[in-house]
Design a protein around this motif. Structure first.
Motif, mmCIF file in Angstrom:
data_model
loop_
_atom_site.group_PDB
_atom_site.id
_atom_site.type_symbol
_atom_site.label_atom_id
_atom_site.label_comp_id
_atom_site.label_asym_id
_atom_site.label_seq_id
_atom_site.Cartn_x
_atom_site.Cartn_y
_atom_site.Cartn_z
ATOM 1 N N GLY A 414 0.806 -1.219 0.000
ATOM 2 C CA GLY A 414 0.000 0.000 0.000
ATOM 3 C C GLY A 414 0.835 1.263 0.000
ATOM 4 N N ASN A 415 2.071 1.193 0.504
ATOM 5 C CA ASN A 415 2.955 2.360 0.536
ATOM 6 C C ASN A 415 3.721 2.564 -0.766
ATOM 7 O OD1 ASN A 415 2.337 3.225 3.144
ATOM 8 N ND2 ASN A 415 3.836 1.851 4.086
ATOM 9 N N LEU A 416 3.590 1.627 -1.707
ATOM 10 C CA LEU A 416 4.269 1.804 -2.999
ATOM 11 C C LEU A 416 3.563 2.887 -3.810
ATOM 12 C CD1 LEU A 416 4.867 -1.890 -4.204
ATOM 13 C CD2 LEU A 416 6.576 -0.302 -3.297
ATOM 14 N N PRO A 417 4.315 3.716 -4.534
ATOM 15 C CA PRO A 417 3.679 4.665 -5.460
ATOM 16 C C PRO A 417 2.890 3.906 -6.526
ATOM 17 C CG PRO A 417 6.014 5.194 -5.151
ATOM 18 C CD PRO A 417 5.781 3.855 -4.528
ATOM 19 N N GLU A 418 1.969 4.595 -7.155
ATOM 20 C CA GLU A 418 1.056 3.997 -8.122
ATOM 21 C C GLU A 418 1.785 3.188 -9.198
ATOM 22 O OE1 GLU A 418 -2.851 5.955 -9.576
ATOM 23 O OE2 GLU A 418 -1.245 6.695 -10.852
ATOM 24 N N GLU A 419 2.826 3.771 -9.800
ATOM 25 C CA GLU A 419 3.536 3.092 -10.885
ATOM 26 C C GLU A 419 4.270 1.849 -10.403
ATOM 27 O OE1 GLU A 419 3.394 3.451 -14.168
ATOM 28 O OE2 GLU A 419 1.822 4.903 -13.726
ATOM 29 N N LEU A 420 4.733 1.870 -9.148
ATOM 30 C CA LEU A 420 5.426 0.693 -8.624
ATOM 31 C C LEU A 420 4.432 -0.404 -8.234
ATOM 32 C CD1 LEU A 420 8.399 2.184 -6.575
ATOM 33 C CD2 LEU A 420 8.416 1.149 -8.841
ATOM 34 N N GLN A 421 3.217 -0.035 -7.852
ATOM 35 C CA GLN A 421 2.185 -1.057 -7.678
ATOM 36 C C GLN A 421 1.925 -1.762 -9.009
ATOM 37 O OE1 GLN A 421 -1.359 0.629 -5.910
ATOM 38 N NE2 GLN A 421 -0.519 0.510 -3.840
ATOM 39 N N LYS A 422 1.855 -0.974 -10.082
ATOM 40 C CA LYS A 422 1.667 -1.559 -11.406
ATOM 41 C C LYS A 422 2.873 -2.424 -11.779
ATOM 42 C CE LYS A 422 -1.042 2.297 -13.286
ATOM 43 N NZ LYS A 422 -1.055 3.334 -14.351
ATOM 44 N N LYS A 423 4.047 -1.949 -11.425
ATOM 45 C CA LYS A 423 5.259 -2.713 -11.726
ATOM 46 C C LYS A 423 5.214 -4.071 -11.039
ATOM 47 C CE LYS A 423 9.449 -3.409 -13.215
ATOM 48 N NZ LYS A 423 9.826 -3.365 -14.628
ATOM 49 N N TYR A 424 4.832 -4.086 -9.777
ATOM 50 C CA TYR A 424 4.739 -5.337 -9.026
ATOM 51 C C TYR A 424 3.755 -6.287 -9.700
ATOM 52 C CZ TYR A 424 4.176 -8.479 -5.020
ATOM 53 O OH TYR A 424 4.127 -9.585 -4.212
ATOM 54 N N ILE A 425 2.619 -5.751 -10.140
ATOM 55 C CA ILE A 425 1.628 -6.563 -10.856
ATOM 56 C C ILE A 425 2.192 -7.026 -12.185
ATOM 57 C CG2 ILE A 425 -0.644 -6.502 -11.975
ATOM 58 C CD1 ILE A 425 -1.389 -4.352 -9.809
ATOM 59 N N GLY A 426 2.866 -6.105 -12.896
ATOM 60 C CA GLY A 426 3.439 -6.421 -14.198
ATOM 61 C C GLY A 426 4.491 -7.514 -14.147
ATOM 62 N N LEU A 427 5.121 -7.694 -12.992
ATOM 63 C CA LEU A 427 6.114 -8.758 -12.833
ATOM 64 C C LEU A 427 5.459 -10.131 -12.676
ATOM 65 C CD1 LEU A 427 8.642 -6.959 -10.448
ATOM 66 C CD2 LEU A 427 9.066 -7.660 -12.808
ATOM 67 N N GLY A 428 4.137 -10.153 -12.696
ATOM 68 C CA GLY A 428 3.430 -11.434 -12.642
ATOM 69 C C GLY A 428 3.043 -11.871 -11.246
ATOM 70 N N ASN A 429 3.142 -10.975 -10.276
ATOM 71 C CA ASN A 429 2.825 -11.341 -8.896
ATOM 72 C C ASN A 429 1.319 -11.352 -8.643
ATOM 73 O OD1 ASN A 429 5.560 -11.469 -7.624
ATOM 74 N ND2 ASN A 429 5.641 -9.344 -8.320
ATOM 75 N N GLU A 430 0.896 -12.292 -7.813
ATOM 76 C CA GLU A 430 -0.488 -12.315 -7.358
ATOM 77 C C GLU A 430 -0.628 -11.408 -6.137
ATOM 78 O OE1 GLU A 430 -3.125 -13.742 -8.703
ATOM 79 O OE2 GLU A 430 -1.935 -14.530 -10.368
ATOM 80 N N LEU A 431 -1.816 -10.903 -5.917
ATOM 81 C CA LEU A 431 -2.071 -10.017 -4.787
ATOM 82 C C LEU A 431 -2.922 -10.714 -3.737
ATOM 83 C CD1 LEU A 431 -2.921 -6.631 -6.558
ATOM 84 C CD2 LEU A 431 -0.682 -7.619 -6.056
ATOM 85 N N SER A 432 -2.716 -10.325 -2.495
ATOM 86 C CA SER A 432 -3.590 -10.789 -1.420
ATOM 87 C C SER A 432 -4.834 -9.910 -1.403
ATOM 88 C CB SER A 432 -2.867 -10.679 -0.073
ATOM 89 O OG SER A 432 -2.667 -9.307 0.256
ATOM 90 N N GLY A 433 -5.825 -10.314 -0.611
ATOM 91 C CA GLY A 433 -7.016 -9.497 -0.493
ATOM 92 C C GLY A 433 -6.707 -8.114 0.054
ATOM 93 N N GLY A 434 -5.816 -8.044 1.061
ATOM 94 C CA GLY A 434 -5.429 -6.754 1.627
ATOM 95 C C GLY A 434 -4.719 -5.870 0.626
ATOM 96 N N MET A 435 -3.911 -6.473 -0.242
ATOM 97 C CA MET A 435 -3.217 -5.705 -1.268
ATOM 98 C C MET A 435 -4.196 -5.139 -2.284
ATOM 99 S SD MET A 435 -0.035 -8.363 -1.554
ATOM 100 C CE MET A 435 0.796 -7.722 -3.005
ATOM 101 N N VAL A 436 -5.221 -5.918 -2.629
ATOM 102 C CA VAL A 436 -6.252 -5.408 -3.541
ATOM 103 C C VAL A 436 -6.948 -4.200 -2.914
ATOM 104 C CG1 VAL A 436 -8.449 -5.913 -4.686
ATOM 105 C CG2 VAL A 436 -6.622 -7.620 -4.681
#
Length: 648
Positions: A414-436
């Motif tokens: 949640g503390n990641l900037p918007e573009e780095l949240q996208k980067k984390y997703i773009g790397l193929g990572n799954e998210l937890s419910g809290g992360m969503v």
């Protein structure tokens, strides 16, 4: 014969309308016919055939389109037209062309093929248009040419070509993370303008995904000069390995240099080492895979040529990979390619192999790689701890952290900037419910675009915690009704009146209740349920409000509410057959409703771990209670229990 006509013929030959319509009761069909008759001049037989066609194709529609009652008649026709166009355009184009040439002898064969393909390209987006409802063979060559040219070249008063607008909207909804002005719209314009260059066997754009569309357009249509108009890009800091009148070889050693070379010389290319935003994987290629990157510009080729600009990636042993303009298949930069094959693609590299050497990591690169591959965060704020977005991005690519398995991972994400949240997703990572729940608005849209298709196909049982959170987000609002119907049917087939369990957060009943509410779930549970268990087994503090509709379970003998409530509704007094009430570990539960005193079939009440104030209990029940600390035996006299059913 026009495609829809052909499709109707196939339907009539293979399965009768009557048999298809049996899927709907006659009363339902009559309601649909009455509704649609007010919206069209077509006969009742035609309307019934349309309903039959819809039923035949329904299983292949998107979930939100499967309910015929939600649609106007024009929309139903459009859905059928889409499906017919998609199925028939691929395999019947030659047959339609042959029918057309037979009917209009002397017509130009190639022009007929092109115009029929254009006709169905337009039809796939504007199926309700009066002219596009007609059979294609009903137009003579001049009329057909005029119709399609109007659709492909006419602009409205606002200066907009409606076909371009429709195609652009389709792909923008599919890939919302891509920039419309610089990535999507220029390709759509080229597609429409140079449609004659698109292979006739290519799918209609309505049925391509964006990656397919992108490769077709980039591979077969020339770029406009205006698309290269980026004069402010500075590449003066990028090393040039070699240059002559034929070739320019760049040797960028930093991420931003790769981006600038691509933006200045080949802005339409999709190389992941030089793209901006979350799709950039420069660090992965350079540091994780130890590859040296060279950007090759062939000065002798037009910018639209696949081999005008390419990337050669050299590993530590000197083996090479190649990414051309298509950036796909063998030439996507992931397959080792023999030098002779590279020369076949880029002949201007002849005698230039010596300039494409592997470069060992610098000491600084090595230190960074070693540091970040083993670096563990000590705080929940990666940006403050590592110093910059670039450093956090580098750490994420090299370390590959899984925030789901980290302490406070949801907060870190949640503390990641918007573009780095996208980067984390773009790397193929799954998210937890809290992360969503912690996704920024645009990152939520980005994640949804990647998960939507698979998510819509999942059963309720298959949904993960993050899937449930995503379904509860605003992005899913257009799909909620169809998903609710789908999941309701799944639950209805599984309920056992003898025992219903709702265990938070993971079982199917709890998932449904989280998404649509406990009251909606109660409406699905059989009213003669005997045993109802509602419990929270997670570490989260989940407090549910038990709806008044619990009172409809008049045969209920056992109710368990563990670690999940702060009170019970007065309507619990309607559950007259209740004999066992388990209310353990509800720390916020301090009293019971007065109506509990009317439950004269009660034998036991357990309040272990709750905070019931006995003084607040109704005297109607305390009078008959044999009280231990947390377990109360209730002894109503026989005359009060005469309507109680025996418990097996």
């Amino acid at each position: 014969m026009e495609l829809i006509g052909l499709l109707s013929k196939v339907i009539k030959e293979s399965v009768s309308t009557k048999k298809i319509l049996l899927e709907y009761p006659e009363s339902t069909i009559k309601k649909l016919v009455d509704k649609f008759s007010k919206q069209t001049d077509e006969t009742e037989d035609v309307i019934r055939q349309t309903i039959a066609d819809f039923e035949r194709f329904k299983s292949t529609f998107a979930n939100e389109d499967k309910d015929i009652f939600r649609h106007s008649y024009d929309r139903v026709k459009e859905l059928i037209s889409d499906k017919a166009t998609k199925q028939k355009a691929k395999k019947d184009l030659d047959g339609l062309v042959q029918d057309y040439i037979t009917k209009y002898k002397g017509a130009d064969l190639q022009l007929v093929k092109l115009n029929i393909k254009k006709f169905f390209e337009m039809k796939s987006y504007f199926g309700s248009n009066k002219n596009l409802k007609r059979e294609v063979t009903s137009f003579n060559p001049s009329e057909l040419n005029s119709l399609v040219e109007q659709g492909f070249s006419k602009f409205n008063r606002e200066g907009i070509n409606e076909l371009i607008a429709k195609i652009t909207q389709k792909f923008h909804e599919e890939v919302p993370d891509e920039d419309v002005a610089t990535v999507i719209l220029p390709r759509v314009k080229r597609f429409v303008k140079h449609f004659n260059l698109i292979p006739l066997n290519a799918k209609l754009s309505k049925f391509m995904n964006f990656e397919e569309f992108e490769h077709v357009v980039d591979g077969y249509t020339p770029m406009e000069e205006s698309e290269y108009d980026v004069p402010e890009i500075d590449t003066s800091d990028v090393d040039v390995a070699y240059e002559d009148d034929n070739i320019l070889i760049f040797a960028p050693d930093q991420k931003h240099k790769c981006i600038n070379v691509r933006k200045k010389y080949a802005p339409d290319r999709r190389w992941c080492t030089s793209w901006e935003g979350s799709s950039n994987y420069y660090y992965n290629y350079r540091l994780n895979q130890n590859l040296t990157l060279y950007y090759i510009i062939n000065k002798k080729l037009p910018s639209s040529d696949l081999n005008y600009a390419s990337v050669v990636l050299v590993d530590r042993y000197g083996d090479m990979r190649l990414a051309d303009g298509s950036n796909s298949g063998r030439y996507a930069g992931s397959t080792v390619i023999p030098w002779n094959e590279i020369l076949g693609k880029v002949p201007v590299l002849q005698d230039k192999k010596e300039y494409l050497k592997p470069k060992p990591f610098t000491d600084e690169d090595t230190k960074k790689m070693q540091r970040y591959k083993s670096y563990n965060l000590s705080t929940t704020d990666p940006l403050a701890e590592l110093g910059s977005e670039e450093e956090v991005e580098l750490w994420m690519e090299l370390r590959g952290p899984d925030f789901r398995s980290m302490k406070n991972g949801d907060e870190i994400f949640g503390n990641l900037p918007e573009e780095l949240q996208k980067k984390y997703i773009g790397l193929g990572n799954e998210l937890s419910g809290g992360m969503v729940r912690n996704l920024s608005p645009s990152a939520l849209t980005y994640y949804f675009s990647k998960k939507r298709e698979k998510l819509l196909q999942k059963s309720l049982k298959e949904l993960s915690e993050s899937d449930v959170e995503l379904i509860m987000s605003k992005e899913m609002r257009p799909y909620l009704r169809s998903l609710k119907n789908k999941y309701s049917k799944e639950l209805n087939e599984a309920f056992d009146p003898g025992f219903v369990q709702i265990t938070y957060p993971d079982d199917v009943n709890a998932k449904y209740a989280r998404m649509f509410g406990l009251n909606d779930l109660f409406n699905l549970i059989p009213e003669d349920v005997l045993f109802l268990q509602i419990e929270n087994k997670s570490n989260d503090n989940i407090i549910l409000e038990i709806p008044d509709t619990i009172g409809k379970f008049t045969e209920l003998g056992t109710l368990v509410c563990e670690n999940i409530i702060r009170d019970l509704p007065e309507s619990i007094g309607n559950c007259k057959q209740l004999s066992f009430l388990n209310l353990t570990n509800n720390k916020e539960l301090t009293t019971l409703p007065a109506s509990v005193g009317s439950l004269t079939c009660l034998d036991f009440v357990s309040v272990m771990g709750s905070n019931i104030d006995r003084a607040s209990l109704p005297k109607e029940i305390t009078t008959y209670m044999d009280v231990s600390d947390d377990f109360w035996e209730i002894n109503f006299p026989p005359e009060m229990r005469k309507n109680c059913k025996a418990v097996d």
